[in-house]
Design a protein around this motif. Structure first.
Motif, mmCIF file in Angstrom:
data_model
loop_
_atom_site.group_PDB
_atom_site.id
_atom_site.type_symbol
_atom_site.label_atom_id
_atom_site.label_comp_id
_atom_site.label_asym_id
_atom_site.label_seq_id
_atom_site.Cartn_x
_atom_site.Cartn_y
_atom_site.Cartn_z
ATOM 1 N N LYS A 87 -72.478 -35.002 1.962
ATOM 2 C CA LYS A 87 -71.300 -33.816 1.744
ATOM 3 C C LYS A 87 -70.158 -34.997 1.157
ATOM 4 C CE LYS A 87 -67.525 -30.821 3.768
ATOM 5 N NZ LYS A 87 -67.379 -29.985 2.886
ATOM 6 N N ARG A 88 -69.872 -34.650 0.120
ATOM 7 C CA ARG A 88 -68.207 -35.710 -0.559
ATOM 8 C C ARG A 88 -67.323 -35.073 -0.389
ATOM 9 N NH1 ARG A 88 -69.410 -40.343 -3.429
ATOM 10 N NH2 ARG A 88 -70.843 -41.000 -1.570
ATOM 11 N N HIS A 89 -66.146 -34.492 0.827
ATOM 12 C CA HIS A 89 -65.198 -33.703 1.184
ATOM 13 C C HIS A 89 -65.718 -32.872 0.441
ATOM 14 C CE1 HIS A 89 -62.808 -37.963 0.214
ATOM 15 N NE2 HIS A 89 -63.548 -37.991 -0.799
ATOM 16 N N THR A 90 -65.187 -31.851 -0.907
ATOM 17 C CA THR A 90 -65.818 -30.153 -0.863
ATOM 18 C C THR A 90 -66.605 -30.019 -1.760
ATOM 19 O OG1 THR A 90 -64.141 -30.118 -3.080
ATOM 20 C CG2 THR A 90 -63.070 -29.549 -0.418
ATOM 21 N N GLU A 91 -67.053 -31.080 -1.973
ATOM 22 C CA GLU A 91 -68.563 -30.787 -2.630
ATOM 23 C C GLU A 91 -69.701 -31.455 -2.115
ATOM 24 O OE1 GLU A 91 -66.500 -30.740 -7.118
ATOM 25 O OE2 GLU A 91 -67.029 -32.696 -6.527
#
Length: 123
Positions: A87-91
């Motif tokens: 997971k990377r922030h909202t993506e």
């Protein structure tokens, strides 16, 4: 997280290349999903790292994708298996193990070299 550091090279795209993906197999059952958005972060002859806003359940299911984008104005299609997710922030970042044969890998290497030369000449 799984990395394949024994590969000869991995080409990082800055900025990432925009494309699409569709799910072609879900737990070994063939399906035809709607295309989803993605950006190609990096690419090698045997794998690809993508980022997308879609959260795929790869830890509970085996998911095979068909990834499509343009490189040097040529359509590139890569089929592969999702092997990791982060997971990377909202993506979400995904590592995809590509099912390219030797001929497809050679074409991809040629296109990456052409892309790199074009990019270097612009600088």
């Amino acid at each position: 997280m799984h990395f394949k550091r024994e590969e000869p090279f991995r080409f990082l795209f800055e900025p990432p290349i925009v494309g699409t993906f569709s799910i072609t197999k879900y737990d070994n059952k063939e399906i035809d999903s709607k295309p989803g958005p993605l950006s190609v972060i990096d690419l090698s002859p045997k794998g690809i790292k993508i980022i997308t806003p879609l959260d795929l359940p790869i830890f509970n299911h085996q998911i095979q994708l068909k990834i499509s984008f343009y490189l040097n104005e040529k359509p590139i299609h890569i089929t592969g298996l999702c092997v990791w997710k982060e997971k990377r922030h909202t993506e979400y970042l995904y590592g995809i193990e590509a099912f390219n044969d030797v001929e497809e890998q050679a074409i991809l290497i040629t296109e990456l070299k052409t892309y790199a030369k074009k990019k270097q000449n612009k600088q």
